[in-house]
Design an enzyme around this catalytic site. Structure first.
Site, short mmCIF file in Angstrom:
data_model
loop_
_atom_site.label_atom_id
_atom_site.label_comp_id
_atom_site.label_asym_id
_atom_site.label_seq_id
_atom_site.Cartn_x
_atom_site.Cartn_y
_atom_site.Cartn_z
N ARG A 1 0.82 -1.24 0.00
CA ARG A 1 0.00 0.00 0.00
C ARG A 1 0.84 1.27 0.00
NH1 ARG A 1 -2.97 -3.02 3.97
NH2 ARG A 1 -4.63 -4.15 2.91
N HIS B 1 -2.10 11.46 -28.74
CA HIS B 1 -2.60 10.17 -28.24
C HIS B 1 -3.27 9.40 -29.39
CE1 HIS B 1 -4.90 7.36 -25.72
NE2 HIS B 1 -5.92 7.68 -26.49
N ARG C 1 -3.73 21.60 -14.39
CA ARG C 1 -2.71 20.62 -14.79
C ARG C 1 -2.95 20.08 -16.21
NH1 ARG C 1 0.42 15.89 -11.40
NH2 ARG C 1 1.56 15.11 -13.20
N GLU D 1 8.57 17.86 -25.48
CA GLU D 1 7.99 18.21 -24.17
C GLU D 1 8.63 19.50 -23.64
OE1 GLU D 1 5.35 16.70 -23.12
OE2 GLU D 1 5.45 14.53 -23.47
N LYS E 1 2.52 11.35 -11.66
CA LYS E 1 1.61 10.49 -12.43
C LYS E 1 2.34 9.17 -12.68
CE LYS E 1 -1.35 13.63 -15.02
NZ LYS E 1 -1.71 14.13 -16.38
N ASN F 1 -0.96 18.86 -21.06
CA ASN F 1 -1.26 17.91 -22.14
C ASN F 1 -1.43 18.59 -23.49
OD1 ASN F 1 -1.22 15.54 -20.60
ND2 ASN F 1 -3.23 16.04 -19.76
N GLU G 1 -4.93 17.00 -11.29
CA GLU G 1 -5.53 17.39 -12.57
C GLU G 1 -7.04 17.63 -12.49
OE1 GLU G 1 -3.56 15.73 -16.02
OE2 GLU G 1 -5.43 15.94 -17.16
N HIS H 1 -1.20 16.60 -26.66
CA HIS H 1 -1.33 15.19 -26.29
C HIS H 1 -2.63 14.56 -26.78
CE1 HIS H 1 2.09 16.21 -23.85
NE2 HIS H 1 2.17 15.02 -23.31
N HIS I 1 6.40 8.68 -28.16
CA HIS I 1 5.43 9.57 -27.50
C HIS I 1 5.73 11.05 -27.83
CE1 HIS I 1 2.79 11.12 -24.37
NE2 HIS I 1 3.81 11.82 -23.88
N LYS J 1 6.65 22.97 -14.77
CA LYS J 1 5.83 21.82 -14.36
C LYS J 1 5.54 21.88 -12.86
CE LYS J 1 4.62 17.11 -14.85
NZ LYS J 1 4.67 15.88 -15.58
P1 NAD Z 1 11.38 5.28 -22.74
O1 NAD Z 1 11.31 5.15 -21.28
O2 NAD Z 1 10.85 4.18 -23.57
O3 NAD Z 1 12.90 5.57 -23.14
C1 NAD Z 1 13.22 5.74 -24.50
C2 NAD Z 1 14.33 4.78 -24.95
O4 NAD Z 1 15.58 5.28 -24.49
C3 NAD Z 1 14.21 3.38 -24.39
O5 NAD Z 1 14.65 2.46 -25.35
C4 NAD Z 1 15.18 3.41 -23.21
O6 NAD Z 1 15.66 2.14 -22.85
C5 NAD Z 1 16.27 4.27 -23.77
N1 NAD Z 1 17.10 4.97 -22.81
C6 NAD Z 1 16.72 5.54 -21.64
N2 NAD Z 1 17.73 6.26 -21.14
C7 NAD Z 1 18.76 6.12 -21.97
C8 NAD Z 1 20.07 6.65 -22.00
N3 NAD Z 1 20.49 7.51 -21.07
N4 NAD Z 1 20.89 6.30 -23.00
C9 NAD Z 1 20.45 5.48 -24.00
N5 NAD Z 1 19.21 4.97 -24.05
C10 NAD Z 1 18.37 5.31 -23.06
O7 NAD Z 1 10.64 6.62 -23.23
P2 NAD Z 1 10.55 8.10 -22.66
O8 NAD Z 1 10.42 8.96 -23.83
O9 NAD Z 1 11.59 8.39 -21.67
O10 NAD Z 1 9.18 8.08 -21.87
C11 NAD Z 1 7.96 7.82 -22.54
C12 NAD Z 1 6.98 7.30 -21.52
O11 NAD Z 1 6.76 8.30 -20.53
C13 NAD Z 1 5.64 6.95 -22.11
O12 NAD Z 1 5.21 5.71 -21.58
C14 NAD Z 1 4.73 8.07 -21.63
O13 NAD Z 1 3.40 7.66 -21.47
C15 NAD Z 1 5.36 8.40 -20.31
N6 NAD Z 1 5.10 9.76 -19.86
C16 NAD Z 1 4.66 9.91 -18.58
C17 NAD Z 1 4.44 11.17 -18.08
C18 NAD Z 1 4.06 11.35 -16.65
O14 NAD Z 1 3.70 12.45 -16.25
N7 NAD Z 1 4.13 10.32 -15.83
C19 NAD Z 1 4.66 12.30 -18.88
C20 NAD Z 1 5.12 12.12 -20.19
C21 NAD Z 1 5.34 10.83 -20.67
N1 GLY Z 2 2.61 15.02 -18.55
C1 GLY Z 2 1.41 15.60 -18.10
C2 GLY Z 2 1.29 15.70 -16.62
O1 GLY Z 2 2.18 15.34 -15.89
O2 GLY Z 2 0.29 16.13 -16.16
#
Ligand code: NAD
Ligand code: GLY
Length: 368
Positions: A129, A260, A249, A193, A151, A253, A245, A256, A273, A235
C-alpha cells in the site's frame, strides 16, 4: 511576461505539495556525486528498477551510489519498450520485492526513461500500500516531464496509461550526463515536451529554445541544464496548484490529445510519444487558429521550431473518424466530448471542446 517564477538556485527545483513536497536536482555527473544521495528515506533495502538498455550503461554507477546507504541493493531489470509497460512488468517487480522479503520501508529507484519511471512509481504506490520511491530519469523526456509530478501508470490493451495512481517520489535526480548516450531520435522526442512549456506558460522560454536549439541538439551541458531547469520550474508551478488534474494541470497535455490518437491509431511504439506530441502540438495550434485564438504567424512559428527539433509536423493519415474515435478515449474526454488543450494567446492555454467538423478539417489539413 510569464507567471512562473524563476528559481534563483540553479540546479534545484522544489515541488510544493505539503507533506508530499520534494526537490528535483539537476546537474552533470549527479549519479556519482555522493551528496545527491544524502537524506533519502532510511531502509534496510533498496530496489533499483531499470531496463535491459539502461542497465549496462548506468546500473553499476547507481549501485555504487546506493551501497553506502542500504545494506541490500536489489535489482529488477525489465525488457525495454512501451510494449512492456504492462501488468506483467509490474508483476516482475513484485516478484523481486516479495522474493527478497522486502519490507514496507524499502526504497524503489527508477533508473531509466518514462516507461521505467511510470511503472516503478506505480509499483511503489501499490507495494504494501505504498513504499517510497526516487526517480533517476535518464531520458530528456523523463527529466523534463514524466519523472516530475507523480503520475504513475501502466498501459491497458484498450488505452495508454489507463491504470495508475498519483504517487509522488521522494526526490528526482536528473543527471545530465546520462543524456549523452541517448539516441538522437529520443533526444528530439524529449525536445517536444520542452517546447510544449513555451506556448502554454512562457513565451520568453520559447524565444530561448529557438535561439539555443542547435546547442540543445548538440547536447551542450549548459543549454540542457537550462532547458531541464526551466521545464521543471513550469511543471512544478502547475503541479503545485493542481496535483490531481482537477483543472490547470491539464494544460501540460498540450499536443497530447491529437498525439494520443496518433500513438493509438498507428499502434503504440510506432511513433515515439514525444514525436506524437510534437505533431499533436502542430495540430492543436491549427485548431486554436481556426477558432480565432491565435494567428497564422504563431502556428507557423511553432511548426518551424518543432520541425527544426527533428520532429514530424505532418500527421499520419488515419482518417478523421479514427482520430475522433481515439481522442474520445482520452482521459480528458467528458461523457464522450473531446477536450482539447488550446493556446488562447501565446504563453497561455485553455481546455475546451471544439465542433467535430472543425476538428476533422484540421485533421485533413495536417495529415497525409
Ligand atoms: P522510454 O522510457 O521508452 O525511453 C526511450 C528509450 O531510451 C528506451 O529504449 C530506453 O531504454 C532508452 N534509454 C533511456 N535512457 C537512456 C540513456 N540515457 N541512454 C540510452 N538509451 C536510453 O521513453 P521516454 O520517452 O523516456 O518516456 C515515454 C513514456 O513516458 C511513455 O510511456 C509516456 O506515457 C510516459 N510519460 C509519462 C508522463 C508522466 O507524467 N508520468 C509524462 C510524459 C510521458
Ligand atoms: N505530462 C502531463 C502531466 O504530468 O500532467
Amino acid at each position: 511576461m510569464s507567471l512562473v517564477p524563476h528559481n534563483p538556485q540553479a540546479g534545484q527545483v522544489h515541488i510544493g505539495l505539503g507533506d508530499r513536497s520534494y526537490d528535483i536536482r539537476i546537474a552533470t555527473g549527479l549519479m556519482s556525486n555522493a551528496d545527491a544521495w544524502l537524506g533519502l528515506p532510511k531502509a534496510a533495502a533498496a530496489l533499483i528498477v531499470t531496463n535491459e538498455t539502461v542497465a549496462p550503461l548506468y546500473l553499476a554507477q547507481l549501485q555504487a551510489a546506493l551501497q553506502p546507504h542500504y545494506a541490500k541493493v536489489h535489482v529488477c531489470t525489465l525488457p525495454d519498450g512501451e510494449a512492456y509497460k504492462t501488468w506483467e512488468s509490474l508483476q516482475l517487480i513484485f516478484d523481486v520485492l516479495l522474493g527478497q522479503a522486502c519490507d514496507r520501508k524499502t526504497v524503489l529507484f527508477a533508473l531509466g526513461g518514462g516507461v521505467v519511471g511510470d511503472i516503478t512509481g506505480f509499483a511503489a504506490a501499490c507495494y504494501m500500500r505504498g513504499v517510497p520511491f526516487v526517480q533517476v530519469p535518464t531520458t530528456l523526456l523523463a527529466q523534463v516531464d514524466s519523472s516530475v509530478g507523480g503520475k504513475t501508470a501502466i498501459n491497458h490493451p484498450l488505452g495508454k496509461n489507463m491504470v495508475g495512481a498519483f504517487y509522488q517520489p521522494e526526490r528526482v535526480l536528473c543527471d545530465l550526463s546520462s543524456l549523452n548516450t541517448l539516441p538522437p531520435r529520443e533526444l528530439s522526442a524529449g525536445l517536444a515536451e520542452v517546447i510544449k512549456y513555451g506556448p502554454i506558460a512562457d513565451m520568453a522560454f520559447l524565444d530561448w529554445i529557438e535561439q539555443h536549439l542547435s546547442d540543445l541538439l548538440a547536447r551542450d551541458p549548459q543549454a540542457l541544464a537550462h532547458a531541464v531547469q526551466r521545464s521543471c520550474e513550469i511543471k512544478a508551478w502547475v503541479v503545485g496548484q493542481d496535483e490531481r488534474e482537477g483543472g490547470i494541470r491539464a494544460i501540460l497535455n498540450f499536443g497530447h490529445t491529437f498525439g494520443h490518437a496518433i500513438e493509438a491509431g498507428l499502434g503504440f511504439g510506432v511513433w515515439l510519444h514525444g514525436e506524437a506530441v510534437g505533431c499533436g502540438m502542430v495540430m492543436a495550434a491549427h485548431l486554436s487558429q481556426r477558432l480565432g485564438l491565435v494567428d497564422a504567424a504563431f502556428t507557423q512559428r511553432l511548426t518551424a521550431l518543432i520541425s527544426r527539433a527533428g520532429l514530424p509536423i505532418v500527421g499520419p493519415d488515419l482518417g478523421a473518424q479514427a482520430y475522433l474515435h481515439h481522442m474520445r478515449v482520452d482521459k480528458k474526454a467528458e461523457a464522450g466530448d473531446i477536450r482539447f488543450v488550446l493556446i488562447d494567446k501565446p504563453g497561455s492555454a485553455v481546455v475546451r471542446g471544439a465542433p467535430d467538423a472543425l476538428v476533422a478539417e484540421v485533421i485533413q489539413a495536417c495529415c497525409r
